[in-house]
Design a protein around this motif. Structure first.
Motif, mmCIF file in Angstrom:
data_model
loop_
_atom_site.group_PDB
_atom_site.id
_atom_site.type_symbol
_atom_site.label_atom_id
_atom_site.label_comp_id
_atom_site.label_asym_id
_atom_site.label_seq_id
_atom_site.Cartn_x
_atom_site.Cartn_y
_atom_site.Cartn_z
ATOM 1 N N LYS A 153 9.413 1.041 -0.539
ATOM 2 C CA LYS A 153 8.167 0.299 -0.743
ATOM 3 C C LYS A 153 7.642 0.550 -2.146
ATOM 4 O O LYS A 153 8.108 1.448 -2.861
ATOM 5 N N ASP A 154 6.667 -0.250 -2.534
ATOM 6 C CA ASP A 154 5.963 -0.021 -3.785
ATOM 7 C C ASP A 154 5.099 1.231 -3.619
ATOM 8 O O ASP A 154 4.463 1.405 -2.576
ATOM 9 N N PRO A 155 5.071 2.147 -4.605
ATOM 10 C CA PRO A 155 4.306 3.402 -4.459
ATOM 11 C C PRO A 155 2.837 3.193 -4.087
ATOM 12 O O PRO A 155 2.242 4.034 -3.415
ATOM 13 N N LEU A 193 6.282 9.552 16.284
ATOM 14 C CA LEU A 193 6.707 10.023 14.968
ATOM 15 C C LEU A 193 6.931 11.530 15.023
ATOM 16 O O LEU A 193 6.023 12.294 15.358
ATOM 17 N N LEU A 194 8.159 11.948 14.702
ATOM 18 C CA LEU A 194 8.536 13.356 14.793
ATOM 19 C C LEU A 194 8.493 14.069 13.449
ATOM 20 O O LEU A 194 8.216 15.277 13.392
ATOM 21 N N ASN A 195 8.763 13.315 12.351
ATOM 22 C CA ASN A 195 8.977 13.965 11.068
ATOM 23 C C ASN A 195 8.731 12.956 9.944
ATOM 24 O O ASN A 195 9.113 11.790 10.057
ATOM 25 N N VAL A 196 8.061 13.396 8.882
ATOM 26 C CA VAL A 196 7.839 12.563 7.700
ATOM 27 C C VAL A 196 8.382 13.307 6.487
ATOM 28 O O VAL A 196 7.872 14.374 6.123
ATOM 29 N N ASP A 197 9.416 12.768 5.877
ATOM 30 C CA ASP A 197 10.029 13.389 4.691
ATOM 31 C C ASP A 197 10.320 14.882 4.910
ATOM 32 O O ASP A 197 10.040 15.717 4.043
ATOM 33 N N GLY A 198 10.844 15.199 6.083
ATOM 34 C CA GLY A 198 11.222 16.583 6.369
ATOM 35 C C GLY A 198 10.111 17.456 6.908
ATOM 36 O O GLY A 198 10.349 18.610 7.276
ATOM 37 N N VAL A 199 8.888 16.944 6.970
ATOM 38 C CA VAL A 199 7.746 17.722 7.487
ATOM 39 C C VAL A 199 7.539 17.384 8.962
ATOM 40 O O VAL A 199 7.313 16.211 9.302
ATOM 41 N N LEU A 211 0.027 12.733 5.285
ATOM 42 C CA LEU A 211 1.453 12.737 4.949
ATOM 43 C C LEU A 211 1.994 11.315 4.787
ATOM 44 O O LEU A 211 2.791 11.037 3.893
ATOM 45 N N LEU A 212 1.561 10.418 5.651
ATOM 46 C CA LEU A 212 2.045 9.045 5.614
ATOM 47 C C LEU A 212 1.497 8.270 4.416
ATOM 48 O O LEU A 212 2.092 7.276 3.982
ATOM 49 N N LYS A 213 0.363 8.694 3.869
ATOM 50 C CA LYS A 213 -0.267 7.976 2.758
ATOM 51 C C LYS A 213 0.206 8.446 1.385
ATOM 52 O O LYS A 213 -0.224 7.909 0.372
ATOM 53 N N ARG A 214 1.053 9.456 1.354
ATOM 54 C CA ARG A 214 1.523 9.949 0.060
ATOM 55 C C ARG A 214 2.220 8.826 -0.719
ATOM 56 O O ARG A 214 3.065 8.116 -0.178
ATOM 57 N N THR A 215 1.828 8.682 -1.993
ATOM 58 C CA THR A 215 2.400 7.607 -2.804
ATOM 59 C C THR A 215 3.838 7.925 -3.173
ATOM 60 O O THR A 215 4.131 8.931 -3.804
ATOM 61 N N SER A 216 4.732 7.073 -2.733
ATOM 62 C CA SER A 216 6.152 7.244 -3.012
ATOM 63 C C SER A 216 6.848 5.913 -2.795
ATOM 64 O O SER A 216 6.378 5.068 -2.024
#
Length: 518
Positions: free
Chosen positions: A302-304, A348-354, A367-372
């Protein structure tokens, strides 16, 4: 001051005083006899809501029909339900009632009440979602047939025993055990086509056999003053086990039929009924849904600066329940919607390893709102497959249940039950009992020869007992361990005896899931 207020039940209170406090609302309660009137004053609208609490109008141990009126036929009942024929609870039970909802305003129902019929349709032995769909049908007048189970009475209270009504085919049987541990020598089962508890077999040489009055296919209406007309074999076994030496039964007898009509005789391992040879049911029974869980890992680009376009709920301490983080809605046209792999209802079990287990909703959202430009989600997809039903049946009222979840989707109680054990958020509840009194809850479930191993569920809680006073145990909770000893694989009588004998500090390991919201 409101004077001579009158409710729909024609009961009146002389005076209600509502005093305004600095807070946004104030609440005053005056008790008049057995009626609790509640008034709420909102300082912005100055509107007053007054409704009675009429719990006493539904007597214990008696089947009662009540009429619920709604101006808006689609207004939420604001209750949570547990139970269903696919679980040891069998019946549909009210777990929680939200204040100011339709049921709370009516004032007569309590958590623990059993719903037997909805607008004349029998739901005493149907799957959970079948009953939920019936209760969700819009109507301005809702008729509910309910049962508030008789609480444990004194064994010497003959009036309570006779209160179940003397029918022409009913009679009293008193069995005397030589010791509290002695078995009566009867096999108790339930039928698929009739509520209640029935005698499947009388064992040769046992107490019942020596007494000579009980026969196969007899229906047990009550044991020691406890109404079993809509009870379960597990409840009956608990009552017998709790008896010291004298067991007082009220029994009815009808024309004998072949014992292959009993549930236990043709009960499959998956919990569904298959008729015996030559047997045909005139009333089609709803089939149980199938629930599957599938783990998936999704890499989303996605767009950051772009939002994922989904709403999540759950988390630690979510409205008194500790729940996994789950997707409650997906925004049409958003990143998640365009990708198509994450759906409403996914855990949801895990977001980017967390890991997201045991985090709050706000922490998960951060965690889900982190810009990436890339985010990796590990999720558990929970699918529920409804059996094919006649299109006119209640089970087919919502044919797109799994295909396109509606905007106000919420998880069902039976969905939570199917989650893997690693997602259980267990809690230890410590009760103290220094007397011979009951801990205050009734359990159903356990290992059965014909039905396999089932969890132990809390079916009802008795007012004024340690469990009731603690306030954290609810109907539908699963009892996983007692003082560190797992209940898995125990038979019902074994756990009932253990709970009866324990004294002092007792630790109950519980997992609690919210009932389906209506």
């Amino acid at each position: 001051i409101l004077r001579n207020c009158q409710s729909h039940s024609q009961l009146s209170a002389t005076t209600i005083v509502i005093s305004q406090q600095p807070s946004t609302s104030s609440l005053a309660r005056r008790v008049v006899g057995k009626v609790h009137w509640v008034g709420v004053l909102n300082k912005h609208s100055l509107s007053i809501s007054v409704f009675p609490r009429l719990y006493h109008l539904i007597p214990d141990g008696e089947i009662t029909s009540i009429k619920i009126n709604r101006v808006d036929p689609s207004e939420s009942l604001s209750i949570r339900l547990v139970g269903g024929s696919e679980t040891p609870l069998v019946h549909i039970i009210i777990q929680h009632i939200y204040r100011d909802g339709v049921i709370a305003r009516d004032g007569r129902l309590l958590p623990g009440d059993i719903i037997l019929k909805v607008n004349g349709m029998d739901i005493s032995n149907v799957p959970h979602n079948y009953a939920v769909r019936l209760l969700r049908q819009p109507c301005q007048v809702l008729w509910l047939t309910v049962l508030r189970e008789q609480k444990f009475c004194s064994r010497n209270n003959g009036q309570a025993l006779d209160a179940y009504g003397s029918r022409d085919d009913s009679f009293h049987v008193i069995l005397n055990k030589s010791s509290p541990e002695e078995q009566l020598g009867i096999k108790l089962v339930r039928k698929v086509d009739e509520p209640g508890v029935f005698i499947f077999n009388v064992l040769d040489g046992g107490v019942a056999d020596r007494h000579g009055q009980l026969e196969e296919n007899d229906r047990v209406l009550a044991i020691n003053g406890h109404d079993l007309r809509y009870g379960s074999p597990e409840s009956a076994a608990h009552l017998i086990q709790a008896s010291e030496r004298r067991v007082h039964l009220i029994v009815s007898r009808r024309v004998r039929r072949s014992p292959d009509i009993f549930q236990e005789a043709s009960w499959n391992s998956n919990g569904s009924w298959s008729p015996g040879p030559g047997e045909r049911s005139n009333t089609p029974k709803p089939l149980h849904p199938t629930i599957t869980c599938h783990e998936k890992v999704v890499n989303i680009q996605k767009d950051p600066s772009e939002s994922l376009g989904m709403t999540v709920a759950g988390g630690a301490s979510h409205r008194e329940w500790d729940l996994p983080i789950y997707v409650i809605s997906v925004e049409p046209g958003g990143v998640i919607s365009r990708d198509g792999r994450i759906k409403t209802g996914d855990i949801l079990l895990n977001v980017d390893g967390v890991e997201l287990t045991e985090v709050s909703r706000s922490e998960a959202v951060a965690l889900l709102k982190r810009t990436s430009s890339s985010i990796v989600l590990k999720a558990l997809e929970v699918k529920q497959y409804e059996p094919q039903e006649d299109c006119s049946s209640p089970a087919a009222l919502d044919s797109n249940h799994n295909m396109a979840p509606h905007s106000d989707w919420s998880p069902s109680w039976v969905m939570w039950l199917e989650l893997p054990r690693c997602l259980y958020n267990c809690k230890d509840i410590i009760l103290r009992r220094n007397t011979a009194g009951s801990l205050g809850f009734c359990i159903v479930g356990g290992y059965e020869e014909y039905n396999g191993n089932k969890p132990f569920f809390i079916k009802s809680i008795v007012e004024g007992t340690p469990a009731y006073n603690d306030g954290r145990i609810r109907c539908g909770d699963i009892l996983l361990a007692v003082n560190g000893r797992s209940t898995s694989g125990m038979i019902h009588a074994c756990l009932a005896r253990l709970l009866k004998e324990l004294k002092g500090r007792i630790t109950l390991t519980i997992v609690s899931w919210p009932g389906t919201f209506l």
